[in-house]
Design a protein around this motif. Structure first.
Motif, PDB file in Angstrom:
ATOM      1  N   ARG A  32       0.834  -1.201   0.000  1.00 49.40           N
ATOM      2  CA  ARG A  32       0.000   0.000   0.000  1.00 49.40           C
ATOM      3  C   ARG A  32       0.873   1.256   0.000  1.00 49.40           C
ATOM      4  O   ARG A  32       1.814   1.350   0.769  1.00 49.40           O
ATOM      5  CB  ARG A  32      -0.921  -0.008   1.224  1.00 49.40           C
ATOM      6  N   CYS A  33       0.519   2.205  -0.878  1.00 52.91           N
ATOM      7  CA  CYS A  33       1.244   3.481  -0.914  1.00 52.91           C
ATOM      8  C   CYS A  33       0.668   4.404   0.147  1.00 52.91           C
ATOM      9  O   CYS A  33      -0.543   4.563   0.248  1.00 52.91           O
ATOM     10  CB  CYS A  33       1.109   4.125  -2.299  1.00 52.91           C
ATOM     11  N   SER A  62      -2.601   3.697  -3.670  1.00 49.91           N
ATOM     12  CA  SER A  62      -2.421   2.666  -4.684  1.00 49.91           C
ATOM     13  C   SER A  62      -1.817   1.431  -4.000  1.00 49.91           C
ATOM     14  O   SER A  62      -1.203   1.545  -2.941  1.00 49.91           O
ATOM     15  CB  SER A  62      -1.468   3.163  -5.779  1.00 49.91           C
ATOM     16  N   GLU A  63      -2.006   0.255  -4.599  1.00 53.28           N
ATOM     17  CA  GLU A  63      -1.484  -0.949  -3.955  1.00 53.28           C
ATOM     18  C   GLU A  63      -0.416  -1.647  -4.783  1.00 53.28           C
ATOM     19  O   GLU A  63      -0.073  -2.800  -4.533  1.00 53.28           O
ATOM     20  CB  GLU A  63      -2.633  -1.915  -3.654  1.00 53.28           C
ATOM     21  N   CYS A  99       5.738   3.760  -6.826  1.00 54.32           N
ATOM     22  CA  CYS A  99       4.288   3.590  -6.829  1.00 54.32           C
ATOM     23  C   CYS A  99       3.766   3.771  -8.258  1.00 54.32           C
ATOM     24  O   CYS A  99       4.127   4.733  -8.938  1.00 54.32           O
ATOM     25  CB  CYS A  99       3.647   4.620  -5.896  1.00 54.32           C
ATOM     26  N   GLU A 124       5.739   7.750  -6.066  1.00 57.53           N
ATOM     27  CA  GLU A 124       6.461   7.775  -4.798  1.00 57.53           C
ATOM     28  C   GLU A 124       7.423   6.578  -4.708  1.00 57.53           C
ATOM     29  O   GLU A 124       7.074   5.473  -5.107  1.00 57.53           O
ATOM     30  CB  GLU A 124       5.438   7.714  -3.651  1.00 57.53           C
ATOM     31  N   PHE A 153       3.468  -1.332  -6.780  1.00 61.25           N
ATOM     32  CA  PHE A 153       4.732  -0.650  -7.030  1.00 61.25           C
ATOM     33  C   PHE A 153       5.475  -1.398  -8.130  1.00 61.25           C
ATOM     34  O   PHE A 153       5.292  -2.603  -8.302  1.00 61.25           O
ATOM     35  CB  PHE A 153       5.602  -0.626  -5.764  1.00 61.25           C
TER      36      PHE A 153
END
Ligand SMILES: [Zn+2]
Length: 182
Positions: free
Chosen positions: A18-19, A24-25, A50, A55, A27
């Motif tokens: 998880r970000c 968002s989930e 991400c 990120e 990367f």
């Protein structure tokens, strides 16, 4: 006659995590590492970005290791941002547990069936080899490789015409063989 299929990665899997910035989930690893040496201790991280906001998150590879206890070959690959090392580390269950991540292999693998003229035979034995431990549904693999619908594959299993030493329901991520009789 034994035929061989191969489940092979086509790109790096996404990292499920998880970000904290955008929720968002997923990367994406881009093959970059960060290495920090402090006196004789070394830390190393695999960087992932991400897919929602870009990120950067860091996955721990080495934590406060004495630099002398790290294989020089590993150090070289970390400093060189070795893409093969990224793939190896993501497939390492120890790294995944340590960083509380899972992988999303959707769209990141393919099934190589080689020559497909064997599909006309009455009885075919097929060995499926995994070039990487990618969790896939055997029903889906067999449907794709034998050009059947998933419903047809389920029916063949129910009728005992499609047999294997492993459970064909659910997911598998290691080598197996199956026999199809028609
Ligand atoms: Zn994000």
């Amino acid at each position: 006659m034994l035929n061989s299929w191969v489940v092979a990665p086509t790109c790096l899997p996404l990292v499920l995590r998880r970000c904290h910035t955008c929720a968002s989930e997923r990367f994406r690893a881009n093959g970059k590492f960060r290495v920090n040496a402090h006196h004789k201790l070394i830390d190393a991280w695999l960087l992932v970005l991400c897919t929602g906001c870009g990120e950067t998150a860091k996955l721990t590879v080495l934590e406060r290791m004495n630099v002398r206890s790290v294989r020089p070959e590993l150090l070289d690959r970390l400093h060189a941002n070795d893409l093969g090392l990224t793939a190896e580390l993501l497939q390492d269950p120890v790294l995944r547990r340590r960083n509380h991540i899972a992988l999303d292999w959707a769209g990141a693998w393919r099934l190589d069936t080689g020559e497909s003229d064997h599909l006309d035979r009455e009885v075919i034995d097929i060995s499926v080899r995994f070039a990487a431990p990618i969790p896939v549904r055997p029903v889906r693999l067999i449907a794709e490789g034998c050009r059947l619908s998933r419903a047809e594959v389920e029916r063949l299993i129910a009728e005992g015409k499609l047999v294997s030493a492993v459970r064909l329901s659910g997911k598998l991520s290691s080598d197996f063989t199956f026999t199809l009789k028609r």
